[in-house]
Design an enzyme around this catalytic site. Structure first.
Site, PDB file in Angstrom:
ATOM      1  N   SER A 185      48.617 -61.429  57.729  1.00 17.34           N
ATOM      2  CA  SER A 185      49.697 -60.270  58.232  1.00 17.34           C
ATOM      3  C   SER A 185      49.201 -58.874  57.398  1.00 17.34           C
ATOM      4  O   SER A 185      49.608 -57.887  57.754  1.00 17.34           O
ATOM      5  CB  SER A 185      50.664 -60.702  56.819  1.00 17.34           C
ATOM      6  OG  SER A 185      50.400 -60.866  55.581  1.00 17.34           O
ATOM      7  N   HIS A 213      53.824 -64.590  61.540  1.00 17.87           N
ATOM      8  CA  HIS A 213      53.398 -63.684  62.311  1.00 17.87           C
ATOM      9  C   HIS A 213      52.928 -63.970  64.197  1.00 17.87           C
ATOM     10  O   HIS A 213      52.401 -62.975  64.695  1.00 17.87           O
ATOM     11  CB  HIS A 213      52.431 -62.613  61.796  1.00 17.87           C
ATOM     12  CG  HIS A 213      52.626 -62.103  60.646  1.00 17.87           C
ATOM     13  ND1 HIS A 213      53.574 -60.586  60.477  1.00 17.87           N
ATOM     14  CD2 HIS A 213      52.740 -62.443  59.103  1.00 17.87           C
ATOM     15  CE1 HIS A 213      53.706 -60.399  59.197  1.00 17.87           C
ATOM     16  NE2 HIS A 213      53.355 -61.378  58.578  1.00 17.87           N
ATOM     17  N   LYS A 244      60.997 -62.039  62.110  1.00 12.48           N
ATOM     18  CA  LYS A 244      59.826 -61.090  62.732  1.00 12.48           C
ATOM     19  C   LYS A 244      60.284 -61.008  64.268  1.00 12.48           C
ATOM     20  O   LYS A 244      60.977 -60.214  64.560  1.00 12.48           O
ATOM     21  CB  LYS A 244      58.431 -61.527  62.290  1.00 12.48           C
ATOM     22  CG  LYS A 244      58.260 -61.414  60.855  1.00 12.48           C
ATOM     23  CD  LYS A 244      57.121 -61.679  60.563  1.00 12.48           C
ATOM     24  CE  LYS A 244      57.088 -62.029  58.869  1.00 12.48           C
ATOM     25  NZ  LYS A 244      57.427 -60.850  57.879  1.00 12.48           N
TER      26      LYS A 244
HETATM   27  N1  PMP Z   1      54.852 -65.972  55.511  1.00 11.62           N
HETATM   28  C1  PMP Z   1      54.172 -64.860  55.853  1.00 11.62           C
HETATM   29  C2  PMP Z   1      52.458 -64.986  56.382  1.00 11.62           C
HETATM   30  C3  PMP Z   1      54.554 -63.604  55.992  1.00 11.62           C
HETATM   31  O1  PMP Z   1      53.951 -62.467  56.229  1.00 11.62           O
HETATM   32  C4  PMP Z   1      55.939 -63.321  55.287  1.00 11.62           C
HETATM   33  C5  PMP Z   1      56.759 -62.432  55.315  1.00 11.62           C
HETATM   34  N2  PMP Z   1      56.073 -61.059  55.232  1.00 11.62           N
HETATM   35  C6  PMP Z   1      56.601 -64.697  54.953  1.00 11.62           C
HETATM   36  C7  PMP Z   1      56.058 -66.033  55.188  1.00 11.62           C
HETATM   37  C8  PMP Z   1      58.086 -64.644  54.365  1.00 11.62           C
HETATM   38  O2  PMP Z   1      58.806 -64.619  55.475  1.00 11.62           O
HETATM   39  P1  PMP Z   1      60.482 -63.924  55.324  1.00 11.62           P
HETATM   40  O3  PMP Z   1      60.548 -62.516  55.430  1.00 11.62           O
HETATM   41  O4  PMP Z   1      61.340 -64.735  56.247  1.00 11.62           O
HETATM   42  O5  PMP Z   1      60.947 -64.331  53.891  1.00 11.62           O
END
Ligand code: PMP
Length: 396
Positions: A185, A213, A244
């Site tokens: 990310s 992602h 996302k």
């Molecule tokens: N896993 C990864 C790699 C993320 O980047 C994120 C959120 N940025 C999440 C899980 C969590 O997702 P959520 O926003 O649905 O809680």
């Protein structure tokens, strides 16, 4: 020592940001105009830090589905499915996701964070091993901590290091879950899943891939990095989010293991929290249908991502290792990152500011996320703003 003294480092960091005129965590979007534009400080601003990869948040199908569900099923489920019963939309979404991934079953969670937390902490416990990429997301680390299993980190995106550590585990490899992400990310780099899957297979471990992602971003059908790498059969658990590419909120775990339904009812993060609102489930179902029916969204996303990567790269910025819808611009230090972030916002471009210790390697960076909803003109405006902010900092 009071309870709150431990928050002093956070207070100091916030004071320092405020003094430098950067209130990056307090940015208010006074009006959201589209998936790619909002009014910020009264200024029309291009959003380049949203994770809205397919730009579906305003799609008429999603909005209409949410509106209908709101009208017919109300504002919320007001409880857990285990206690209060299942709304038909939740069950249908699980079926549709299972069909999409070609797996036996799927569990829907209230967020992606909760999906990681719940799945990791439920699948593993004392005596088991979690072998995770060092750059894993906070929700993975938190799930690991909660599990009580032994936690071992391997070097980021390094299958040889993973192999070495699995070899050392010997027979315990059979009780080990390897955890990686499809696209990371912060820098937008992909996991070398072909090699990781081969290592996992050789040692007889389990593999969990967080495709937060990469859903809708990679793979011929948009199923993510595992599809792109051709290793879906080696992935035991796919975790993802609705927040996302699907433009809503929620998370899921997809798996071919027949035991997944047992994991569901042992999963405290599923049993003891309310399930997503019916309108959220409805818009997610529509977004999934759009993702499946319109591969051109993915193509458009990549065209814009490559365009921005090429522009910024040509200007001499140090970027993440490969073009991706996540483009990290590395800056020399915190001061330069703050000045650039402020300069971009003043020019009507919003990106994510990432300062130490939040970035994996302790650097300071500006993280851009590109959307299929961005026009080539918007991408050029983002690049232009980077050029100007780099040359002059914030305009007066
Ligand atoms: N896993 C990864 C790699 C993320 O980047 C994120 C959120 N940025 C999440 C899980 C969590 O997702 P959520 O926003 O649905 O809680």
């Amino acid at each position: 020592m009071s309870l709150f003294e431990k928050f002093e480092p956070i207070a100091a960091a916030r004071r320092a940001l405020a003094e430098s005129g950067v209130e990056s965590i307090n940015v208010v979007m006074e009006q959201v105009l589209s998936p790619t534009e909002a009014l910020i400080e009264g200024r029309r601003t291009i959003l380049a830090g949203t994770n809205n990869y397919l730009g579906l948040t305003f799609h008429p199908d999603c909005v209409q589905a949410a509106r209908r569900a709101l009208k017919s099923e109300g504002t919320g489920t007001t409880g857990s499915r285990a206690a209060n019963g299942n709304y038909s939309g939740h069950v249908a979404l699980e079926r549709e996701l299972a069909d999409f991934f070609g797996v036996r079953s799927v569990i829907v969670f209230s967020t992606g964070y909760v999906a990681n937390l719940g799945m990791i902490a439920t699948l593993t416990g004392p005596g088991d091993v979690l072998l995770i990429d060092a750059d894993s997301h906070a929700s993975i680390y938190d799930g690991c901590r909660l599990s009580g299993a032994e936690i071992i980190r391997f070097r980021h995106n390094d299958p040889a290091d993973l192999d070495k550590r699995l070899r050392r585990l010997g027979e315990r490899a059979a009780r080990t879950v390897v955890i990686v992400e499809g696209i990371y990310s912060m820098f937008g780099d992909r996991a070398p899943l072909e090699e990781i899957a081969a290592v996992k297979r050789r040692h007889g471990a389990y593999l969990l891939v967080d495709e937060a992602h990469s859903l809708g971003v990679l793979g011929e059908r948009g199923r993510g990095r595992a599809e792109e790498a051709g290793v879906e059969a080696d992935v035991d658990f796919i975790i993802g989010t609705f927040s996302k590419s699907l433009g809503a909120i929620g998370g899921y775990c997809a798996s071919n293991h027949p035991e997944l339904d047992l994991v569901r009812y042992a999963n405290r993060a599923y049993v003891f929290t309310a399930s997503p609102s019916p309108s959220v489930i409805a818009s997610t179902r529509s977004a999934l249908a759009l993702l499946r029916a319109h591969p051109e969204l993915r193509r458009r996303l990549w065209e814009q991502a490559r365009r921005l990567y090429a522009r910024l790269s040509a200007m001499g910025f140090r970027l993440g290792p490969e073009p991706s819808p996540i483009i990290a611009v590395r800056l020399v230090d915190r001061e330069q990152a703050l000045a650039m972030w402020r300069g971009l916002l003043a020019r009507g471009v919003y990106v994510n500011l990432v300062l130490p210790p939040a970035s994996p390697d302790g650097g300071s960076l500006l993280r851009c996320s590109v959307s299929a909803g961005h026009t080539p003109e918007q991408i050029d405006q983002i690049a232009q703003a980077f050029a100007e902010a780099n040359a002059t900092g914030a305009p007066d």
